[in-house]
Design an enzyme around this catalytic site. Structure first.
Site, short mmCIF file in Angstrom:
data_model
loop_
_atom_site.label_atom_id
_atom_site.label_comp_id
_atom_site.label_asym_id
_atom_site.label_seq_id
_atom_site.Cartn_x
_atom_site.Cartn_y
_atom_site.Cartn_z
N ASN A 1 0.71 -1.21 -0.06
CA ASN A 1 0.09 -0.09 -0.02
C ASN A 1 0.79 1.21 0.07
O ASN A 1 0.49 2.22 -0.42
CB ASN A 1 -0.99 0.04 1.10
N ARG B 1 -8.41 5.78 1.27
CA ARG B 1 -7.69 5.00 0.21
C ARG B 1 -6.64 5.83 -0.63
O ARG B 1 -6.03 5.28 -1.41
CB ARG B 1 -8.62 4.18 -0.93
N ASP C 1 1.70 7.03 0.36
CA ASP C 1 0.79 6.24 -0.23
C ASP C 1 0.84 6.08 -1.74
O ASP C 1 0.84 6.85 -2.42
CB ASP C 1 -0.78 6.88 -0.03
N ARG D 1 -0.31 -12.72 2.49
CA ARG D 1 -1.10 -11.78 3.25
C ARG D 1 -1.08 -10.46 2.63
O ARG D 1 0.24 -9.85 2.51
CB ARG D 1 -0.85 -11.68 4.81
N ASP E 1 -1.27 -6.79 3.22
CA ASP E 1 -1.31 -5.64 4.27
C ASP E 1 -2.33 -4.48 3.79
O ASP E 1 -2.11 -4.14 2.70
CB ASP E 1 0.14 -5.08 4.55
N HIS F 1 -6.84 0.24 2.57
CA HIS F 1 -6.28 1.59 1.92
C HIS F 1 -6.13 1.28 0.62
O HIS F 1 -5.39 2.44 0.09
CB HIS F 1 -5.31 1.76 2.88
N GLU G 1 -5.80 -8.16 4.44
CA GLU G 1 -6.10 -7.58 5.52
C GLU G 1 -7.16 -6.13 5.57
O GLU G 1 -6.49 -5.24 4.90
CB GLU G 1 -4.76 -7.08 6.26
N ARG H 1 -5.53 -19.46 11.67
CA ARG H 1 -4.31 -18.77 11.64
C ARG H 1 -3.92 -18.96 13.10
O ARG H 1 -4.52 -18.20 13.90
CB ARG H 1 -3.86 -17.67 10.97
#
Ligand code: AAO
Length: 387
Positions: free
Chosen positions: A117, A175, A184, A212, A214, A218, A250, A354
């Site tokens: 991200n 976002r 970002d 995964r 992250d 966003h 996530e 998990r």
């Protein structure tokens, strides 16, 4: 409105290509070996995880990150990448490659934590204080090792005065602005998508089984979909030809915000944060609930569809007061209840499970700070009341 958002996401999605975890021998659970070194993970696969039926390991972010000294190195520096080079506190690229091969050889898959991200914080400064020694300039948004330059970041799309996310009720801010000051990336740009896909593909070619991803809340679902669409199939040395990488995203959705977990269902699984929060209240016997109430556990409790969920009792954030979840989250600090909740999760058929493997830290250091603060306030009040 909620339905509209989710139907749109389905239309943009890639089918269910990234939902298969590829765990071997009918296994059902993975473990997060948080901050473990690659060499230790390789040994753990051979000595314990393989023989005891673990399906896979989530590893800490393998990409090069900023080195933060304040005065000790915090775990969270690994969530501030400065390049896509593969050296970190967990080890070198060669050690990473060796670990992936050795875990695959004993039937334990590796899932990499992909921090895509953002890059490091805008306060990261300039220099070579990074885990491979790569130069970067956070103030000018220059990361020559990738390379990313200022035009690859979202500043012009963010409307807040600070440049940070200020209001989680505003989807555009969430976002297009910076999460806690982290620079970002503009995933709308083909170039940025390509660089991120190259990074993930390098790991796929080495033999990881998936990711995964992250901070997906966003990133716009259509941008993620475009990135996932560029990913290679898994390495056929260890996985059937044509296998797509497993992806779990996530997204913290405890309700009350306009961005919903369901927007991400079609692109991969999604972390179900309600699971640990709600299970914690039952195991603690809050609200007069009993374990026997769990016979209807699952979608009936407001959880997402089982085949979309990645579930856990706690995660690396909420076991140490970051992220979300609240006071009901059980951690290793309460071992009896934690074992109970973990055993229940592993026995129950809901979601992909998990387990968390973390480390103990000295909570008294933090307590010490609080005590100092209290002492200071007390002294000031006493001093002022005597003036
Ligand atoms: C560090 C420092 C910062 C500094 C920054 C830059 O701590 O002070 O500004 O560097 O210099 C980790 C650490 C961060 C660390 C960061 C970078 O946790 O402390 O910052 O590395 O080094 C949001 C995101 C979620 C994110 C979570 C931490 O949505 O994606 O924050 N988790 C991932 C990783 C995490 C990592 C990052 C992302 C960044 O797992 O390890 O950060 O790569 C609401 C929102 C959530 C939001 C939380 C926290 O939650 O819904 O989306 O998570 O707030 O801000 C109730 C509500 C719940 C709400 C919660 C808290 O529970 O129901 O919805 O309250 O208000």
């Amino acid at each position: 409105m909620k339905m509209k958002v989710c139907i749109l996401a389905v239309a943009l999605g890639l089918g269910l290509a990234h939902h298969n975890s590829h765990v071997k021998h009918g296994r059902t659970s993975i473990v997060h070996l948080f901050e473990w070194r690659w060499a230790d993970i390789a040994q753990e696969c051979e000595r314990y995880l393989g023989p005891n039926g673990y399906g896979g390991v989530q590893i800490s972010p393998p990409s090069e990150n900023i080195v933060v000294t304040k005065p000790w190195r915090p775990w969270w520096e690994r969530y501030q990448p400065v390049s896509h080079n593969l050296c970190s506190r967990s080890g070198t690229e060669q050690e990473l490659r060796d670990m992936i091969a050795r875990c695959n050889a004993v039937g334990v898959n590796i899932y990499a934590d992909a921090v895509i991200n953002h890059m490091c914080s805008n306060e990261g400064g300039e220099g070579k204080h990074s885990t491979c020694g790569s130069y970067f300039n956070a103030t000018k948004e220059e990361f020559p090792s990738v390379p990313f330059t200022a035009q690859d970041f979202n500043d012009r799309n963010c409307t807040t005065r600070s440049g940070n996310i200020e209001d989680y009720q505003d989807i555009n801010q969430v976002r297009d602005c910076r999460l806690v000051g982290l620079l970002d990336l503009a995933h709308r740009r083909e170039y940025v998508r390509g660089k991120i896909a190259d990074y993930m593909n390098a790991l796929i070619d080495m033999g990881v089984a998936g990711f995964r991803v992250d901070a997906c809340k966003h990133m716009w679902p259509e941008d993620l979909s475009a990135i996932y669409g560029r990913l290679h199939n898994l390495n056929s040395k260890w996985f059937p030809a044509g296998s797509k990488p497993f992806i779990y995203q996530e997204v913290i959705d405890l309700g009350g915000e306009p961005i919903k977990a369901c927007e991400y269902y079609e692109m991969g699984r999604v972390t179900e944060f309600k699971y640990g929060a709600r299970l914690g209240t039952v195991v603690r016997k809050w609200n007069g609930e009993k374990l026997s109430d769990l016979k209807s556990w699952g979608e009936d409790w407001g959880l997402m569809p089982s085949d979309k969920a990645l579930v856990f009792v706690d995660n690396h954030d909420n076991q140490r007061g970051h992220g979300a979840g609240g006071k009901s989250i059980l951690t290793f600090w309460e071992p009896r209840l934690y074992r109970l909740a973990t055993a229940f999760m592993l026995a129950h058929p809901y979601g992909m499970t998990r387990v968390m493997s973390s480390y103990r830290w000295n909570r008294h250091i933090v307590k010490g700070k609080v005590s100092c603060f209290k002492w200071l306030v007390f002294t000031l009040i006493t001093f002022c009341s005597h003036q």
